[in-house]
Design an enzyme around this catalytic site. Structure first.
Site, mmCIF file in Angstrom:
data_model
loop_
_atom_site.group_PDB
_atom_site.id
_atom_site.type_symbol
_atom_site.label_atom_id
_atom_site.label_comp_id
_atom_site.label_asym_id
_atom_site.label_seq_id
_atom_site.Cartn_x
_atom_site.Cartn_y
_atom_site.Cartn_z
ATOM 1 N N ASP A 103 -18.566 -35.433 -46.805
ATOM 2 C CA ASP A 103 -18.704 -36.890 -46.909
ATOM 3 C C ASP A 103 -17.389 -37.577 -46.566
ATOM 4 O O ASP A 103 -16.317 -36.995 -46.724
ATOM 5 C CB ASP A 103 -19.036 -37.310 -48.350
ATOM 6 C CG ASP A 103 -20.352 -36.758 -48.831
ATOM 7 O OD1 ASP A 103 -21.211 -36.465 -47.990
ATOM 8 O OD2 ASP A 103 -20.494 -36.624 -50.055
HETATM 9 N N1 URA Z 1 -21.418 -32.154 -51.664
HETATM 10 C C1 URA Z 1 -21.190 -33.475 -51.661
HETATM 11 O O1 URA Z 1 -21.707 -34.207 -52.491
HETATM 12 N N2 URA Z 1 -20.385 -33.978 -50.708
HETATM 13 C C2 URA Z 1 -19.769 -33.221 -49.781
HETATM 14 O O2 URA Z 1 -19.031 -33.748 -48.949
HETATM 15 C C3 URA Z 1 -20.009 -31.847 -49.803
HETATM 16 C C4 URA Z 1 -20.847 -31.327 -50.760
#
Ligand code: URA
Length: 248
Positions: A103
């Site tokens: 993310d």
């Molecule tokens: N889980 C999440 O919530 N975000 C990420 O970037 C990776 C795994």
């Protein structure tokens, strides 16, 4: 003879799944004819394969590990003009793409490659490659709440597979705590949603390992090339996890 999507992925066009989408969308031509059948085979040594009319090349395979800072988008471009991971890859002339995603607000270990087979192997849901995160969450979850994450919780896209979860650091005033969590899937925002489900929202998230590969003390915003042994270990870990069906 190989399937077209495999040849395209090996040539570094995109991941195998993306290449399948490109074939279905009529963007790929074999000896001048547009192909939309996924079963089509070709011989890259003999056939002329083009994507949107441009011949594919056979590139040198690159495998990079990058410590993604928070506030960087895991994407090849961003219409909003935010920073993207490839902004950090100075000196890399080949086109590489991320192996899975992190993310915008997540930091840590991100693999990048131009080898579509490698990306496919490591991200295919059947292969259950373990990914470990440090999640700094609001408050201090009770042991029984962590047990729920260990067993699996119901999210809007179904039950999560069993996870390994333990306390990493607990703030003495109880305002926040850092939990180490290893998951074997790669659903969208999975770790954040898992902690939301036990009412301890994630405030900071960092991926510290992918298969047997650890981020170690690599500096934020820097990348390095994987060694051939590290590439082989990652491939082996995907194959091993598949064989044992771990995580589900
Ligand atoms: N889980 C999440 O919530 N975000 C990420 O970037 C990776 C795994």
């Amino acid at each position: 003879m190989e399937r077209l999507q495999k040849i395209l992925a090996q040539a570094g066009v995109a991941s195998r799944r993306k290449c399948e989408e490109m074939i279905l969308a009529g963007k790929v031509q074999l000896n001048g004819e547009t192909v939309t059948e996924l079963g089509t085979k070709a011989d890259p040594a003999v056939d002329v394969i083009t994507v949107n009319g441009k011949a594919i090349g056979i590139e040198k395979k690159l495998y990079l590990v990058f410590n993604k800072p928070k506030g960087v988008i895991t994407s090849a471009s961003d219409p909003k003009g935010r920073k993207i991971v490839t902004d950090y890859l100075k000196g890399v002339n080949e086109r590489v793409f991320p192996v899975g995603r992190l993310d915008y607000d997540t930091e840590g270990l991100l693999l990048l490659t131009n080898d579509g087979d490698f990306a496919y192997l490591l991200t295919h849901p059947k292969h259950h490659v373990p990914k470990t995160y440090l999640a700094t969450v609001k408050g201090v979850p009770h042991g029984t709440e962590l047990d729920k994450l260990k067993k699996g919780v119901m999210l809007e896209d179904g039950m999560t597979a069993p996870a390994e979860v333990d306390y990493y650091d607990v703030d003495p005033d109880g305002k926040e705590s850092t939990i180490r969590i290893t998951i074997h899937e790669g659903r969208n925002r999975q770790v954040r949603r898992m902690f939301e489900s036990i009412n301890h929202p994630v405030q900071r998230l960092k991926r510290i390992s992918f298969g047997d590969l650890h981020l170690g003390n690599m500096k934020r915003g820097l990348y390095r090339h994987l060694t051939p042994a590290e590439v082989e270990d990652l491939k082996r870990s995907a194959k091993k996890e598949k064989k044992h069906g771990k995580g589900q």
